[in-house]
Design an enzyme around this catalytic site. Structure first.
Site, PDB file in Angstrom:
ATOM      1  N   GLU A 281      -0.448  -1.491  -9.964  1.00 13.75           N
ATOM      2  CA  GLU A 281      -0.512  -2.715  -9.148  1.00 13.75           C
ATOM      3  C   GLU A 281       0.752  -3.574  -9.237  1.00 13.75           C
ATOM      4  OE1 GLU A 281      -2.343  -3.321  -6.828  1.00 13.75           O
ATOM      5  OE2 GLU A 281      -3.993  -1.958  -7.214  1.00 13.75           O
TER       6      GLU A 281
ATOM      7  N   GLU B 139       0.837  -1.210   0.000  1.00 13.64           N
ATOM      8  CA  GLU B 139       0.000   0.000   0.000  1.00 13.64           C
ATOM      9  C   GLU B 139       0.868   1.254   0.000  1.00 13.64           C
ATOM     10  OE1 GLU B 139      -2.811  -0.795  -0.801  1.00 13.64           O
ATOM     11  OE2 GLU B 139      -2.874  -2.866  -0.070  1.00 13.64           O
TER      12      GLU B 139
ATOM     13  N   HIS C 287       2.195   2.127  -3.424  1.00 10.24           N
ATOM     14  CA  HIS C 287       1.170   2.810  -4.229  1.00 10.24           C
ATOM     15  C   HIS C 287       1.190   4.327  -4.034  1.00 10.24           C
ATOM     16  CE1 HIS C 287      -1.233  -0.160  -6.253  1.00 10.24           C
ATOM     17  NE2 HIS C 287      -1.528  -0.833  -5.155  1.00 10.24           N
TER      18      HIS C 287
HETATM   19 ZN   LIG Z   1      -2.505  -2.619  -4.885  1.00 11.41          ZN
END
Ligand SMILES: [Zn+2]
Ligand SMILES: *[C@@H]1O[C@H](CO)[C@@H](O)[C@H](O)[C@H]1NC(C)=O
Ligand SMILES: *[C@@H]1O[C@H](CO)[C@@H](O)[C@H](O)[C@H]1NC(C)=O
Ligand SMILES: *[C@@H]1O[C@H](CO)[C@@H](O)[C@H](O)[C@H]1NC(C)=O
Ligand SMILES: *[C@@H]1O[C@H](CO)[C@@H](O)[C@H](O)[C@H]1NC(C)=O
Ligand SMILES: *[C@@H]1O[C@H](CO)[C@@H](O)[C@H](O)[C@H]1NC(C)=O
Ligand SMILES: *[C@@H]1O[C@H](CO)[C@@H](O)[C@H](O)[C@H]1NC(C)=O
Ligand SMILES: *[C@@H]1O[C@H](CO)[C@@H](O)[C@H](O)[C@H]1NC(C)=O
Ligand SMILES: *[C@@H]1O[C@H](CO)[C@@H](O)[C@H](O)[C@H]1NC(C)=O
Ligand SMILES: *[C@@H]1O[C@H](CO)[C@@H](O)[C@H](O)[C@H]1NC(C)=O
Length: 721
Positions: free
Chosen positions: A346, A324, A327
């Protein structure tokens, strides 16, 4: 008939789904002010409502008579709409909802002019909090016997339009100023830090948050709850219900480390002024976690842990925090322009999930586990859950490409990239990509251009065999499945033929494959993982390599492909593995050989005895990575593992030397004789490692010993009684 009817129906549905409505390109949002007041009264499973307001500053890119934006299941008070430009009102002609396109169209009496700026404000709308983690949703928890309401958001991929009217496409990035209205007994959080709180009277308080930099709608988040927060460590806090508080220390400290390591690696600091994590009480959040900028949401039970938690769960928690956090750059700061390219967000986060977690916990060998769980796992998933390219055609609202493609396949390909470019060039390339593209949105070519620029600056064109980076990557981002590379040696000339094919998709897919190899007679070095040659045609020949010794292709399994060999080379590999020199083969290639051998035997390209004889070397093995490859591979490809013996496997075990140690009367208990011999086989090859790690946890256990004991018990529960 039935099948045909179903087909016809599906075709209709697909043709409907293919027409995803894209917002007109005539206006661009620059800045939102969003105000939300959720009703926090506890009313059980009944729907709870909220009201809100949104003001959006726009730039007009092409003359237009309307403003079209997303809104779904939101009741907009159309008398509250105002359109202005520098204080001058623009009359609204009509406002209409277009349900099938999930949009709201505000038609105007006059034309909005290109290059001019306007403010559109919707003074009042009303909606219900959902119960399925879409948009603004509601969770409950009980504290001291009292039920409490939690209001929290989840917008990825297209649920922001369910929470408030907005231009809900990832490339339409804008700044967000969020205001949340709540009672005294509650608090609120949003992407950025709290700026001020205004009292509105009658126990209503408005929390005003600092404006964010330009960001995609799907990464917007906020929450209203009565959760306390942990102490603040650097930029980090965790908010959770009181019951969770004894198990937040590890995730908090891991957050601190992971963010710092990412900042150092990427060379671009985290953009926002704080980083909160919000733990959603069990049972309400469908996803593991969500990377909202500056406000990560986690399922509470996927975040809580202590030093009594088992190491496999700890690894998962560590790696999801890293995911996370990655990201925050890949997705939030630099955003894929279309959901079709969400792998740019991703797959990089799924790679750094392991790479950064490995730096947080260097003793856990997470990047080595990656080869078994992710690379080998992806081969299996592409066969069993569907093979797809990374660039994925989205054909309906709210669709997200398959997770195993975005995560497993994508991160395996990112890892391959980091090896054929070298980690150093890879890091530099990502740094310049992030710096050049920050606050904007991207397509794969943007990434490829940044990497190409770095390749030129570093003068390493030779590492790509003279090809451009995009030429190489276009095969990996748009092909389904993965290549199978076959290595066939001529033992009289010393030549080696290398061929590629796709098992399922014929020969229209010819990948550009980085190949490297170890030829044992020429010296054994598994450390250099750039390409020795590129296989860009179906077949190529390496002349005069060696007649002697063994050959292994794909060092450390850095490339996203499987490798098969001629039988003589398999025999030579088995021979060295079963000698006390097995350690000369890199541990990740030992794991690779196990996985590939079982796979090729399962599709009957090599005889069944090869993987089983090869795996017998594990009697000497001490490293847990090859064991991990063994138990996952066996459970995937060894049909006897589940008791459904294939004829070849049955035959192999009935003739196995260990069959002498099984007495006929032991066939009782419903087990067939071949299965009993198989059990004996497992017992034999795992006997040494079992003796090493014992059956009970010990205070001196290493991480690897704990994992191995847990996994051997899980995979082979009946084999050691
Ligand atoms: Zn992700
Ligand atoms: C909140 O919901 C409760 C229960 O439905 C209702 O009684 C109350 O009036 C609502 N409060 C506001 C401010 O709308
Ligand atoms: C709104 O404006 C866009 C761009 O000018 C145009 O393509 C579209 O047809 C308009 N929509 C409606 C419902 O008038
Ligand atoms: C839009 O509203 C903001 C905030 O009130 C204001 O600062 C800005 O000047 C307005 N822009 C236009 C074009 O009216
Ligand atoms: C990142 O932040 C650190 C600590 O505040 C600072 O020393 C460093 O210069 C910053 N790096 C960049 C690239 O801005
Ligand atoms: C477990 O964590 C607690 C609290 O963080 C700490 O005091 C204790 O030393 C840890 N125990 C071990 C064995 O690491
Ligand atoms: C290698 O490929 C060449 C050309 O395709 C073929 O003639 C030769 O027989 C192959 N050698 C082996 C060992 O398979
Ligand atoms: C292997 O090489 C030898 C000697 O160059 C050649 O005669 C033979 O045809 C080759 N075998 C294959 C299968 O290509
Ligand atoms: C690949 O195939 C093309 C066309 O068939 C050929 O021109 C080229 O020389 C081959 N490249 C290599 C490296 O074998
Ligand atoms: C093959 O390599 C050997 C030694 O490495 C060399 O003596 C021989 O001349 C080479 N043969 C060919 C055909 O290149």
């Amino acid at each position: 008939m039935k099948a045909l009817l179903l087909l016809a129906l599906c075709a209709t549905i697909i043709s409907i789904q293919c027409t995803i409505f894209r917002l007109p390109a005539s206006v661009k949002p620059l800045r939102y002010t969003v105000t939300i007041e959720p009703n926090m009264s506890y009313i059980g499973w009944q729907r709870s409502s909220y009201w809100g307001a949104v003001a959006i500053e726009l730039e007009v890119l092409e003359n237009t008579d309307n403003v079209t934006l997303h809104a779904s299941e939101i009741d907009i008070d159309d008398t509250s709409i105002r359109v202005t430009s520098n204080g001058r009102a623009v009359k609204v002609k009509n406002a209409l909802k277009v349900k099938q396109d999930q949009v709201y169209v505000i038609e105007l009496e006059e034309t909005l002019l290109k290059n001019k700026f306007y403010n559109v404000s919707i003074g009042k709308f009303q909606a219900y909090m959902s119960s399925n983690s879409r948009g603004l949703y509601k969770a409950h928890y009980s504290h001291n016997g009292e039920e409490r309401v939690v209001a929290v958001t989840h917008f990825e991929p297209t649920w922001a339009r369910y929470a408030f009217p907005c231009f809900d496409e990832p490339h339409l990035k804008a700044k967000f100023a969020i205001n949340l209205i709540r009672g005294k007994e509650y608090n609120s959080i949003a992407n950025e830090a709290l700026q001020t709180t205004k009292s509105l009277g009658a126990n209503r308080y408005m929390d005003v948050f600092k404006e964010t930099p330009p960001m995609p709608t799907y990464a917007v988040a906020f929450a209203v709850s009565d959760f306390p927060s942990t102490r603040k460590v650097e930029r980090h806090r965790i908010l959770a219900r009181p019951d969770a508080f004894d198990e937040l220390e590890y995730p908090l400290m891991t957050s601190v480390k992971a963010l710092r390591i990412l900042e150092e690696y990427i060379g671009v600091n985290f953009t926002l002024s704080k980083m909160d994590t919000f733990a959603v009480p069990p049972g309400y959040f469908r996803h593991f976690a969500m990377e909202n900028w500056g406000l990560i949401t986690f399922q509470e039970d996927q975040l809580r842990c202590s030093n009594k938690t088992n190491p496999i769960t700890l690894t998962t928690i560590t790696s999801y925090i890293a995911h996370e956090f990655a990201h925050q750059w890949f997705g939030n700061l630099v955003t894929p322009a279309l959901w079709d390219y969400i792998w740019l967000s991703e797959s990089f986060s799924a790679y750094f999930q392991y790479y950064i977690a490995a730096k947080v916990q260097p003793m856990w060998r997470i990047m080595e586990q990656f080869v078994v769980t992710v690379v080998q796992g992806s081969f299996y998933d592409e066969q069993h859950q569907g093979a797809h390219p990374l660039n994925f055609r989205i054909s309906r609202y709210g669709q997200f490409p398959p997770f195993h493609i975005m995560y497993q396949k994508g991160s395996s390909i990112v890892r391959m990239m980091s090896h054929f470019l070298t980690d150093e060039v890879f890091r530099k390339a990502l740094h310049s990509y992030i710096v050049e593209k920050q606050f904007t949105s991207v397509v794969p070519d943007d990434l490829y251009r940044s990497v190409q620029k770095t390749i030129a600056e570093e003068g390493i064109e030779h590492l790509l065999g003279g090809m451009r980076f995009d030429e190489v990557m276009q095969t990996w981002d748009s092909y389904k499945g993965y290549p199978i590379v076959t290595v066939t040696r001529n033992y009289s000339s010393g030549d080696i033929n290398i061929t590629q094919r796709s098992r399922t998709f014929g020969d229209e897919q010819v990948w550009k494959i980085p190949i490297n190899y170890v030829v044992s007679s020429k010296g054994v070095d598994f450390s250099k993982t750039t390409a020795d040659v590129w296989l860009i045609n179906a077949t190529m020949a390496l002349r005069n390599m060696s007649r002697d010794g063994w050959v292994i292709v794909n060092k450390q399994q850095f490339g996203y492909y499987r490798v098969n060999y001629d039988l003589e080379n398999w025999e030579r590999l088995i021979q060295v593995l079963k000698s006390d020199k097995f350690g000369t083969i890199h541990v990740l290639n030992r794991a690779q050989l196990i996985n590939d051998a079982f796979y090729f035997a399962s599709i009957e390209e090599i005889p069944i005895d090869i993987p089983y004889r090869l795996a017998e070397y594990l009697v000497r093995e001490k490293d847990y990575i090859p064991f991990a490859a063994f138990y996952t591979t066996l459970s995937n490809y060894g049909s006897i593992y589940f008791g459904n013996t294939k004829a070849t496997e049955k035959q192999y075990f009935l003739n196995h030397p260990l069959s002498n140690s099984i007495k006929d009367e032991e066939e009782e208990g419903g087990y067939s004789r071949d299965y009993l011999i198989f059990k004996e086989y497992i017992r034999t090859i795992l006997a040494n490692i079992r003796a090493d790690i014992g059956t009970e946890e010990r205070p001196t256990d290493t991480y690897e010993q704990k994992v191995l004991r847990t996994e051997l018990d899980r995979y082979f529960p009946y084999y050691f009684e």
